[in-house]
Design a protein around this motif. Structure first.
Motif, PDB file in Angstrom:
ATOM      1  N   LEU A 155     -49.288 -20.130  24.524  1.00 45.29           N
ATOM      2  CA  LEU A 155     -49.599 -18.866  23.853  1.00 45.29           C
ATOM      3  C   LEU A 155     -49.533 -17.701  24.834  1.00 45.29           C
ATOM      4  O   LEU A 155     -49.007 -16.625  24.488  1.00 45.29           O
ATOM      5  CB  LEU A 155     -50.978 -18.935  23.193  1.00 45.29           C
ATOM      6  CG  LEU A 155     -51.406 -17.659  22.457  1.00 45.29           C
ATOM      7  CD1 LEU A 155     -50.434 -17.336  21.316  1.00 45.29           C
ATOM      8  CD2 LEU A 155     -52.825 -17.766  21.945  1.00 45.29           C
ATOM      9  N   ILE A 158     -45.918 -16.758  25.470  1.00 50.74           N
ATOM     10  CA  ILE A 158     -45.347 -16.054  24.313  1.00 50.74           C
ATOM     11  C   ILE A 158     -45.895 -14.639  24.230  1.00 50.74           C
ATOM     12  O   ILE A 158     -45.155 -13.686  23.960  1.00 50.74           O
ATOM     13  CB  ILE A 158     -45.627 -16.856  23.023  1.00 50.74           C
ATOM     14  CG1 ILE A 158     -44.862 -18.175  23.052  1.00 50.74           C
ATOM     15  CG2 ILE A 158     -45.249 -16.039  21.798  1.00 50.74           C
ATOM     16  CD1 ILE A 158     -45.235 -19.133  21.944  1.00 50.74           C
ATOM     17  N   ARG A 159     -47.217 -14.482  24.502  1.00 52.73           N
ATOM     18  CA  ARG A 159     -47.800 -13.124  24.446  1.00 52.73           C
ATOM     19  C   ARG A 159     -47.202 -12.215  25.522  1.00 52.73           C
ATOM     20  O   ARG A 159     -47.033 -11.014  25.292  1.00 52.73           O
ATOM     21  CB  ARG A 159     -49.323 -13.203  24.617  1.00 52.73           C
ATOM     22  CG  ARG A 159     -50.017 -13.691  23.378  1.00 52.73           C
ATOM     23  CD  ARG A 159     -51.505 -13.705  23.545  1.00 52.73           C
ATOM     24  NE  ARG A 159     -52.063 -12.354  23.527  1.00 52.73           N
ATOM     25  CZ  ARG A 159     -53.349 -12.096  23.588  1.00 52.73           C
ATOM     26  NH1 ARG A 159     -54.225 -13.099  23.670  1.00 52.73           N
ATOM     27  NH2 ARG A 159     -53.794 -10.863  23.560  1.00 52.73           N
ATOM     28  N   ILE A 162     -43.957 -11.128  24.085  1.00 52.69           N
ATOM     29  CA  ILE A 162     -44.120 -10.225  22.936  1.00 52.69           C
ATOM     30  C   ILE A 162     -44.363  -8.795  23.405  1.00 52.69           C
ATOM     31  O   ILE A 162     -43.926  -7.843  22.748  1.00 52.69           O
ATOM     32  CB  ILE A 162     -45.286 -10.724  22.030  1.00 52.69           C
ATOM     33  CG1 ILE A 162     -44.850 -11.971  21.276  1.00 52.69           C
ATOM     34  CG2 ILE A 162     -45.725  -9.638  21.050  1.00 52.69           C
ATOM     35  CD1 ILE A 162     -45.957 -12.620  20.467  1.00 52.69           C
ATOM     36  N   THR A 167     -42.322  -4.550  18.154  1.00 52.94           N
ATOM     37  CA  THR A 167     -43.112  -5.150  17.074  1.00 52.94           C
ATOM     38  C   THR A 167     -43.540  -4.027  16.131  1.00 52.94           C
ATOM     39  O   THR A 167     -43.974  -2.968  16.591  1.00 52.94           O
ATOM     40  CB  THR A 167     -44.363  -5.851  17.650  1.00 52.94           C
ATOM     41  OG1 THR A 167     -43.956  -6.751  18.680  1.00 52.94           O
ATOM     42  CG2 THR A 167     -45.113  -6.611  16.583  1.00 52.94           C
ATOM     43  N   VAL A 176     -50.108 -10.260  15.397  1.00 55.21           N
ATOM     44  CA  VAL A 176     -48.972 -11.031  15.900  1.00 55.21           C
ATOM     45  C   VAL A 176     -49.450 -12.240  16.708  1.00 55.21           C
ATOM     46  O   VAL A 176     -48.796 -13.289  16.710  1.00 55.21           O
ATOM     47  CB  VAL A 176     -48.004 -10.130  16.704  1.00 55.21           C
ATOM     48  CG1 VAL A 176     -48.572  -9.758  18.063  1.00 55.21           C
ATOM     49  CG2 VAL A 176     -46.659 -10.801  16.853  1.00 55.21           C
ATOM     50  N   THR A 180     -48.490 -16.079  15.790  1.00 52.08           N
ATOM     51  CA  THR A 180     -47.939 -16.957  16.824  1.00 52.08           C
ATOM     52  C   THR A 180     -48.729 -18.258  16.913  1.00 52.08           C
ATOM     53  O   THR A 180     -48.147 -19.347  17.011  1.00 52.08           O
ATOM     54  CB  THR A 180     -47.969 -16.234  18.190  1.00 52.08           C
ATOM     55  OG1 THR A 180     -47.274 -15.002  18.067  1.00 52.08           O
ATOM     56  CG2 THR A 180     -47.330 -17.079  19.267  1.00 52.08           C
TER      57      THR A 180
END
Length: 196
Positions: A155, A158-159, A162, A167, A176, A180
């Motif tokens: 996570l 991915i953050r 992002i 976004t 978001v 996720t």
């Protein structure tokens, strides 16, 4: 392959992938969301949780087996287990403050929150409820902690990605992140049925 090794392998795969404490059981979400802002913070939290979880599971299993059950003190389980976890968190806090002050500052309020991390308490309960041996409790707690750390680092990675993507405004921030997390949980459903 011997039966003991197969059992250990089933416990490991089941705890890391099939019944991941965060993404399948939804336990320990507060530190999972709070410490996933960067991979380094996630790794630090994962290592701290691993240390506390393994030691707490072994100590509580020993107390359960040789003190609480023989003296019919099972009703004190919650209090004793929380006391053990709180003591171990204090130990981790002292160690981090001395050896890794930057990580200690980054963890902020989440470090004392390990005391109330329901994932650690759940693992101590499950270890005695599943009637594991001492070796199986250690393998189970290490596996759960690895599953927790894996989910946290995934996570966090991915953050970090992002942050550099465009976004829509109404998805920015926690919306978001929760989308996720739900996609990660769906991905782990692919392991269902792997271990019985």
């Amino acid at each position: 392959m011997s039966d003991g090794l197969v059992t250990i392998l089933k416990i490991f795969i089941g705890a890391v992938f099939v019944d991941n404490i965060v993404l399948a059981r939804y336990i320990g979400l507060c530190p999972f969301i709070g410490m996933s802002s960067s991979v380094s913070n996630g790794l630090g939290m994962g290592m701290s949780v691993t240390f506390v979880m393994v030691l707490a599971s072994l100590v509580t299993w020993t107390l359960w087996r040789f003190l609480l059950v023989p003296f019919e003190l099972e009703y004190m389980r919650i209090m004793v287990f929380i006391l053990v976890i709180a003591s171990l968190v204090q130990l981790v806090e002292i160690m981090l403050r001395k050896s890794l002050p930057n990580l200690y500052k980054a963890m902020g309020i989440y470090l004392p929150l390990i005391t109330t991390n329901c994932a650690i308490l759940a693992v101590t309960f499950l270890g005695v409820d599943y009637q594991y041996s001492a070796a199986q409790v250690v393998v189970y707690s290490i596996s759960v902690a690895l599953g927790f750390t894996l989910a946290l680092v995934l996570l966090a990675g991915i953050r970090e990605r992002i942050r550099f993507t465009r976004t829509p405004a109404f998805f920015q921030g926690y919306p978001v992140v929760f989308i996720t997390v739900s996609l990660l949980a769906l991905a782990l459903l692919g392991f269902r049925g792997l271990v019985r």
